[in-house]
Write a protein that holds these residues in place. Structure first.
Motif, PDB file in Angstrom:
ATOM      1  N   UNK A 277       0.839  -1.194   0.000  1.00 43.10           N
ATOM      2  CA  UNK A 277       0.000   0.000   0.000  1.00 43.10           C
ATOM      3  C   UNK A 277       0.878   1.249   0.000  1.00 43.10           C
ATOM      4  N   UNK A 278       0.494   2.197  -0.829  1.00 40.32           N
ATOM      5  CA  UNK A 278       1.233   3.440  -0.978  1.00 40.32           C
ATOM      6  C   UNK A 278       0.295   4.621  -0.814  1.00 40.32           C
ATOM      7  N   UNK A 279       0.833   5.727  -0.352  1.00 44.45           N
ATOM      8  CA  UNK A 279       0.061   6.962  -0.377  1.00 44.45           C
ATOM      9  C   UNK A 279       0.775   7.955  -1.284  1.00 44.45           C
ATOM     10  N   UNK A 280       0.026   8.925  -1.758  1.00 46.79           N
ATOM     11  CA  UNK A 280       0.599   9.934  -2.643  1.00 46.79           C
ATOM     12  C   UNK A 280      -0.314  11.140  -2.690  1.00 46.79           C
ATOM     13  N   UNK A 281       0.271  12.293  -2.952  1.00 41.69           N
ATOM     14  CA  UNK A 281      -0.531  13.443  -3.340  1.00 41.69           C
ATOM     15  C   UNK A 281      -1.164  13.055  -4.678  1.00 41.69           C
ATOM     16  N   UNK A 282      -2.437  13.335  -4.783  1.00 44.02           N
ATOM     17  CA  UNK A 282      -3.201  12.738  -5.878  1.00 44.02           C
ATOM     18  C   UNK A 282      -4.124  13.765  -6.512  1.00 44.02           C
ATOM     19  N   UNK A 283      -4.281  13.659  -7.817  1.00 43.78           N
ATOM     20  CA  UNK A 283      -5.284  14.448  -8.503  1.00 43.78           C
ATOM     21  C   UNK A 283      -6.296  13.514  -9.157  1.00 43.78           C
ATOM     22  N   UNK A 284      -7.507  14.021  -9.295  1.00 47.02           N
ATOM     23  CA  UNK A 284      -8.574  13.274  -9.954  1.00 47.02           C
ATOM     24  C   UNK A 284      -8.905  14.014 -11.242  1.00 47.02           C
ATOM     25  N   UNK A 285      -8.740  13.339 -12.350  1.00 42.94           N
ATOM     26  CA  UNK A 285      -8.914  14.008 -13.637  1.00 42.94           C
ATOM     27  C   UNK A 285      -9.487  13.029 -14.645  1.00 42.94           C
ATOM     28  N   UNK A 286     -10.565  13.461 -15.298  1.00 44.68           N
ATOM     29  CA  UNK A 286     -11.177  12.639 -16.346  1.00 44.68           C
ATOM     30  C   UNK A 286     -11.462  11.209 -15.890  1.00 44.68           C
ATOM     31  N   UNK A 287     -11.951  11.104 -14.649  1.00 46.53           N
ATOM     32  CA  UNK A 287     -12.369   9.800 -14.152  1.00 46.53           C
ATOM     33  C   UNK A 287     -11.267   8.906 -13.658  1.00 46.53           C
ATOM     34  N   UNK A 288     -10.068   9.436 -13.527  1.00 41.28           N
ATOM     35  CA  UNK A 288      -8.961   8.607 -13.057  1.00 41.28           C
ATOM     36  C   UNK A 288      -8.140   9.356 -12.017  1.00 41.28           C
ATOM     37  N   UNK A 289      -7.416   8.588 -11.227  1.00 41.14           N
ATOM     38  CA  UNK A 289      -6.566   9.155 -10.175  1.00 41.14           C
ATOM     39  C   UNK A 289      -5.119   9.079 -10.598  1.00 41.14           C
ATOM     40  N   UNK A 290      -4.408  10.171 -10.363  1.00 40.21           N
ATOM     41  CA  UNK A 290      -3.009  10.235 -10.744  1.00 40.21           C
ATOM     42  C   UNK A 290      -2.189  10.687  -9.556  1.00 40.21           C
ATOM     43  N   UNK A 291      -1.133   9.947  -9.269  1.00 43.24           N
ATOM     44  CA  UNK A 291      -0.238  10.320  -8.185  1.00 43.24           C
ATOM     45  C   UNK A 291       0.753  11.369  -8.664  1.00 43.24           C
ATOM     46  N   UNK A 292       0.983  12.356  -7.825  1.00 44.61           N
ATOM     47  CA  UNK A 292       1.913  13.428  -8.157  1.00 44.61           C
ATOM     48  C   UNK A 292       3.343  13.100  -7.742  1.00 44.61           C
ATOM     49  N   UNK A 293       3.478  12.101  -6.895  1.00 38.50           N
ATOM     50  CA  UNK A 293       4.796  11.811  -6.320  1.00 38.50           C
ATOM     51  C   UNK A 293       5.352  10.489  -6.835  1.00 38.50           C
ATOM     52  N   UNK A 294       6.661  10.392  -6.798  1.00 37.15           N
ATOM     53  CA  UNK A 294       7.280   9.096  -7.033  1.00 37.15           C
ATOM     54  C   UNK A 294       6.872   8.165  -5.897  1.00 37.15           C
ATOM     55  N   UNK A 295       6.717   6.891  -6.203  1.00 35.91           N
ATOM     56  CA  UNK A 295       6.278   5.948  -5.184  1.00 35.91           C
ATOM     57  C   UNK A 295       7.357   5.742  -4.137  1.00 35.91           C
ATOM     58  N   UNK A 296       6.898   5.702  -2.868  1.00 34.11           N
ATOM     59  CA  UNK A 296       7.818   5.439  -1.769  1.00 34.11           C
ATOM     60  C   UNK A 296       7.975   3.954  -1.539  1.00 34.11           C
ATOM     61  N   UNK A 297       8.363   3.609  -0.311  1.00 32.51           N
ATOM     62  CA  UNK A 297       8.583   2.194   0.029  1.00 32.51           C
ATOM     63  C   UNK A 297       7.282   1.439   0.159  1.00 32.51           C
ATOM     64  N   UNK A 298       6.226   2.147   0.529  1.00 34.25           N
ATOM     65  CA  UNK A 298       4.960   1.487   0.780  1.00 34.25           C
ATOM     66  C   UNK A 298       4.982   0.721   2.092  1.00 34.25           C
ATOM     67  N   UNK A 299       3.831   0.181   2.426  1.00 37.10           N
ATOM     68  CA  UNK A 299       3.722  -0.648   3.621  1.00 37.10           C
ATOM     69  C   UNK A 299       2.947  -1.914   3.245  1.00 37.10           C
ATOM     70  N   UNK A 300       3.480  -3.058   3.638  1.00 37.74           N
ATOM     71  CA  UNK A 300       2.931  -4.333   3.192  1.00 37.74           C
ATOM     72  C   UNK A 300       1.804  -4.793   4.110  1.00 37.74           C
ATOM     73  N   UNK A 301       0.687  -5.116   3.481  1.00 42.18           N
ATOM     74  CA  UNK A 301      -0.457  -5.681   4.182  1.00 42.18           C
ATOM     75  C   UNK A 301      -0.644  -7.113   3.682  1.00 42.18           C
ATOM     76  N   UNK A 302      -0.624  -8.041   4.613  1.00 37.32           N
ATOM     77  CA  UNK A 302      -0.825  -9.444   4.275  1.00 37.32           C
ATOM     78  C   UNK A 302      -1.993  -9.979   5.095  1.00 37.32           C
ATOM     79  N   UNK A 303      -2.996 -10.487   4.394  1.00 39.93           N
ATOM     80  CA  UNK A 303      -4.191 -10.996   5.055  1.00 39.93           C
ATOM     81  C   UNK A 303      -4.249 -12.499   4.829  1.00 39.93           C
ATOM     82  N   UNK A 304      -4.195 -13.239   5.907  1.00 39.45           N
ATOM     83  CA  UNK A 304      -4.226 -14.697   5.813  1.00 39.45           C
ATOM     84  C   UNK A 304      -5.657 -15.200   5.930  1.00 39.45           C
ATOM     85  N   UNK A 305      -5.918 -16.286   5.249  1.00 36.41           N
ATOM     86  CA  UNK A 305      -7.289 -16.847   5.263  1.00 36.41           C
ATOM     87  C   UNK A 305      -7.482 -17.839   6.401  1.00 36.41           C
TER      88      UNK A 305
END
Length: 122
Positions: free
Chosen positions: A94-122
Motif C-alpha cells: 500500500x502506498x500513499x501519494x498526493x493525488x489528482x482526480x482528472x477525467x475519471x482517473x486518479x493520478x499520483x503526483x509523487x514518485x512511489x515510496x517504500x509502501x507498507x505491506x499488508x498481508x491478510x491470511x485466510x
C-alpha cells in the motif's frame, strides 16, 4: 524535500483490521488531495481511496466500500487508511501519494515510496 512515509502494515487474519498512516513533510499539506493505492503481486497498481483536504470528500474503490475509511489530519500532516473486515484479496503493498482526480482517473503526483505491506491470511 517532499516525503510521504507509509507505515502500519502487517500480517492479519481475515476479518481483522489495520490502520495505515502516511506522514507527509516538505510541502504545505492542506494544499493537496491524497490517495491510497495498492499493488498486489502480479497486478497493476490501483487506487483504493481518495480524500480532498479542503472539504473531506472521499472516494473508494467498490471492493473496499464499507470496509475502508480514509481520513486526514491537517494538524499532523498525516493521512490514514482504516481497514476493517480485511480479506485475503486485500493483500498488497500500500502506498500513499498526493493525488489528482482528472477525467475519471486518479493520478499520483509523487514518485512511489517504500509502501507498507499488508498481508491478510485466510
Amino acid at each position: 524535500e517532499v516525503q510521504l512515509v507509509e507505515s502500519g502494515g502487517g500480517l492479519v487474519q481475515a476479518g481483522g483490521s489495520l490502520r495505515l498512516s502516511c506522514a507527509a513533510s516538505g510541502f504545505t499539506f492542506d494544499r493537496y488531495n491524497y490517495g491510497w493505492f495498492r499493488q498486489a503481486p502480479g497486478k497493476e497498481r490501483e487506487a483504493v481511496a481518495y480524500i480532498t483536504t479542503n472539504n473531506g470528500n472521499t472516494y473508494y474503490k467498490d471492493s473496499v466500500k464499507g470496509r475502508f475509511t480514509i481520513s486526514s489530519d491537517n494538524a499532523k500532516n498525516t493521512v490514514y487508511l482504516q481497514m476493517n473486515s480485511l480479506k485475503p484479496e486485500d493483500t498488497a503493498l500500500y502506498y500513499c501519494a498526493r493525488t489528482i482526480y482528472e477525467n475519471g482517473a486518479f493520478y499520483a503526483l509523487d514518485a512511489w515510496g517504500q509502501g507498507t505491506l499488508v498481508t491478510v491470511s485466510s
